[in-house]
Design a protein around this motif. Sequence first.
Motif, PDB file in Angstrom:
ATOM      1  N   SER A  36       0.700  -1.271   0.053  1.00 14.34           N
ATOM      2  CA  SER A  36      -0.056   0.171  -0.105  1.00 14.34           C
ATOM      3  C   SER A  36       0.987   0.665   0.160  1.00 14.34           C
ATOM      4  CB  SER A  36      -0.532  -0.196   1.348  1.00 14.34           C
ATOM      5  OG  SER A  36      -0.488   0.815   2.161  1.00 14.34           O
ATOM      6  N   GLY A  37       0.488   2.338  -0.795  1.00 13.93           N
ATOM      7  CA  GLY A  37       0.868   3.654  -0.552  1.00 13.93           C
ATOM      8  C   GLY A  37       1.472   3.798   1.533  1.00 13.93           C
ATOM      9  N   ASN A  38       1.202   3.572   2.210  1.00 11.71           N
ATOM     10  CA  ASN A  38       1.215   4.238   3.522  1.00 11.71           C
ATOM     11  C   ASN A  38       2.639   3.650   3.804  1.00 11.71           C
ATOM     12  OD1 ASN A  38       1.735   3.591   6.639  1.00 11.71           O
ATOM     13  ND2 ASN A  38      -0.077   3.531   6.546  1.00 11.71           N
ATOM     14  N   ASN A  50      -1.796  -0.638  -2.623  1.00 12.24           N
ATOM     15  CA  ASN A  50      -3.460  -0.083  -2.012  1.00 12.24           C
ATOM     16  C   ASN A  50      -3.735   1.563  -2.258  1.00 12.24           C
ATOM     17  OD1 ASN A  50      -6.178  -0.673  -1.812  1.00 12.24           O
ATOM     18  ND2 ASN A  50      -5.310  -0.460   0.564  1.00 12.24           N
ATOM     19  N   GLY A  51      -4.022   2.157  -3.030  1.00 19.17           N
ATOM     20  CA  GLY A  51      -2.998   3.626  -2.532  1.00 19.17           C
ATOM     21  C   GLY A  51      -2.969   4.981  -3.394  1.00 19.17           C
ATOM     22  N   VAL A  52      -3.347   6.022  -4.097  1.00 12.02           N
ATOM     23  CA  VAL A  52      -3.379   6.614  -4.566  1.00 12.02           C
ATOM     24  C   VAL A  52      -1.719   7.180  -4.441  1.00 12.02           C
ATOM     25  CG1 VAL A  52      -4.194   8.647  -3.670  1.00 12.02           C
ATOM     26  CG2 VAL A  52      -4.016   8.106  -6.665  1.00 12.02           C
ATOM     27  N   GLY A  53      -1.189   7.432  -3.568  1.00 12.35           N
ATOM     28  CA  GLY A  53       0.140   7.625  -3.299  1.00 12.35           C
ATOM     29  C   GLY A  53       0.876   6.608  -3.819  1.00 12.35           C
ATOM     30  N   LEU A  90     -11.030   7.266  -4.513  1.00 10.88           N
ATOM     31  CA  LEU A  90     -10.841   7.576  -3.318  1.00 10.88           C
ATOM     32  C   LEU A  90     -11.215   8.761  -3.373  1.00 10.88           C
ATOM     33  CD1 LEU A  90      -8.184   8.675  -3.437  1.00 10.88           C
ATOM     34  CD2 LEU A  90      -7.298   6.258  -2.566  1.00 10.88           C
ATOM     35  N   ARG A 139       0.428  14.168   2.048  1.00 12.87           N
ATOM     36  CA  ARG A 139       1.275  13.893   2.419  1.00 12.87           C
ATOM     37  C   ARG A 139       2.324  14.665   3.898  1.00 12.87           C
ATOM     38  NH1 ARG A 139      -0.593   9.203   1.305  1.00 12.87           N
ATOM     39  NH2 ARG A 139       0.132   7.436  -0.431  1.00 12.87           N
ATOM     40  N   HIS A 171      -4.407   9.504   9.263  1.00 11.48           N
ATOM     41  CA  HIS A 171      -4.234   9.177   8.363  1.00 11.48           C
ATOM     42  C   HIS A 171      -5.546   8.280   7.553  1.00 11.48           C
ATOM     43  CE1 HIS A 171      -1.347   8.165   4.493  1.00 11.48           C
ATOM     44  NE2 HIS A 171      -2.039   8.436   4.112  1.00 11.48           N
ATOM     45  N   SER A 223      -8.385   8.102   3.329  1.00  4.67           N
ATOM     46  CA  SER A 223      -9.689   6.523   1.877  1.00  4.67           C
ATOM     47  C   SER A 223     -10.040   5.637   3.458  1.00  4.67           C
ATOM     48  CB  SER A 223      -8.420   6.362   1.613  1.00  4.67           C
ATOM     49  OG  SER A 223      -7.693   5.819   1.693  1.00  4.67           O
ATOM     50  N   MET A 228     -12.523   1.731   1.009  1.00  2.00           N
ATOM     51  CA  MET A 228     -11.599   0.735   0.981  1.00  2.00           C
ATOM     52  C   MET A 228     -11.985  -0.643   0.237  1.00  2.00           C
ATOM     53  SD  MET A 228      -8.076   0.710   2.648  1.00  2.00           S
ATOM     54  CE  MET A 228      -8.054   2.006   3.462  1.00  2.00           C
ATOM     55  N   MET A 258     -11.053   0.355  -2.900  1.00  2.00           N
ATOM     56  CA  MET A 258      -9.686  -0.198  -3.807  1.00  2.00           C
ATOM     57  C   MET A 258      -9.158  -0.840  -3.472  1.00  2.00           C
ATOM     58  SD  MET A 258      -8.616   3.032  -0.799  1.00  2.00           S
ATOM     59  CE  MET A 258      -7.091   2.940  -1.280  1.00  2.00           C
TER      60      MET A 258
HETATM   61  C1  8YV Z   1      -3.581   4.491   2.800  1.00  2.00           C
HETATM   62  C2  8YV Z   1      -3.402   7.118   0.852  1.00  2.00           C
HETATM   63  O1  8YV Z   1      -2.428   4.402   1.115  1.00  2.00           O
HETATM   64  O2  8YV Z   1      -3.994   6.542  -1.133  1.00  2.00           O
HETATM   65  C3  8YV Z   1      -3.035   7.012  -0.588  1.00  2.00           C
HETATM   66  O3  8YV Z   1      -1.669   7.253  -1.059  1.00  2.00           O
HETATM   67  O4  8YV Z   1      -2.295   7.693   1.689  1.00  2.00           O
HETATM   68  C4  8YV Z   1      -4.069   5.916   2.010  1.00  2.00           C
HETATM   69  O5  8YV Z   1      -5.159   6.327   0.439  1.00  2.00           O
HETATM   70  C5  8YV Z   1      -4.884   3.981   2.430  1.00  2.00           C
HETATM   71  O6  8YV Z   1      -4.867   4.376   4.093  1.00  2.00           O
HETATM   72  C6  8YV Z   1      -4.421   2.601   2.261  1.00  2.00           C
HETATM   73  O7  8YV Z   1      -3.092   1.605   3.920  1.00  2.00           O
END
Ligand code: 8YV
Length: 319
Positions: A55-57, A79-82, A105, A238, A285, A288, A294, A297
């Motif tokens: 994920s983007g976390n 799992n995330g846009v970033g 999201l 971020r 955080h 989303s 979720m 996503m």
């Molecule tokens: C997290 C986010 O990725 O989409 C992103 O860039 O920062 C968040 O959606 C999401 O919490 C998954 O852990």
Amino acid sequence: MGSKPFNVLLKGPLLPQRLQDNLDAHFTTSRLWQQEDQAAWLVQHGASIDALVTSGNALMGANAALLAQLPNLKVICSNGVGYDAIDIATAEARGIVVTNTPGVLNSCVADTGMALLLDVARRISASDRYVRAGDWQAKGRYPLTTKVGGKVCGIVGLGGIGKDLAKRAQAFDMDVHFYNPRSRPDVPYTRHESLLSLAKQADFLVLTLPGGASTHHLVNADVLRALGPKGFLINIARGSVVDEQALIAALEAGEIAGAGLDVFEHEPAVPAALLQRDDVVITPHLASSTHETMAAMADLVFENLLAFSQGEAVLTRVV
Ligand code: 8YV
């Protein structure tokens, strides 16, 4: 490894259960966080991994060290846009496909931005604490707060999330301005040529731009000074985009009026200096993190991987 043809490594426990269940049903899965000795496991099994789901976390991502342990990796589905926590340069150089989850999201992240903006302006969380502490009865009326309508909402990074934020700001009678490296001829909002110019004009500076090296500490002491003693900073982008120490200094010196923050430089750590302040609203955080978003996503991550494993084009490709 099992008998199903595609070997998928799941990076961490933050991945939604729905996604994990779908992956288990269709692929041979391994969970890195469940291995007693992750380094030893990677040495033994790394070469057999075809796909990485992460994920983007900041705690997840896919850094150079991990990618080096997965020499036959073909695809990373995040799992995330970033994707600032993913080593995109290495992935690109090795021809590894990377996917993210844009679009689905946007509305929830924009909702969170607007909620933080309203909260810090009208002191919803702080006044809730005031009532719960018995201060309404003990001290009387809560101090006056700040009107949102008629103010300038300055959006930094007018992508999908920024545009959804702009719609919400307009519904609250705000005047929308923005700063975006590329022009946006499709929007009716006032564009600024520089972040400093936008910060000077904005009553609320809302960050919806991507993280990563190119935006690191973009919001520094100068930008905060330009925002001014009546200006509020809202960050749903971020933590790395804001110089957190400069933000604390600006708040303590009264150089800005307050902040609404969903993201931090060293998550999940939040500086004690921010936790004590009623002019700062803090969320963990969660922008989303709704059941609906979720799930959307998780399904997009899965559909990307399924398409890739079947030799089809992925749906939302980064590189
Ligand atoms: C997290 C986010 O990725 O989409 C992103 O860039 O920062 C968040 O959606 C999401 O919490 C998954 O852990």
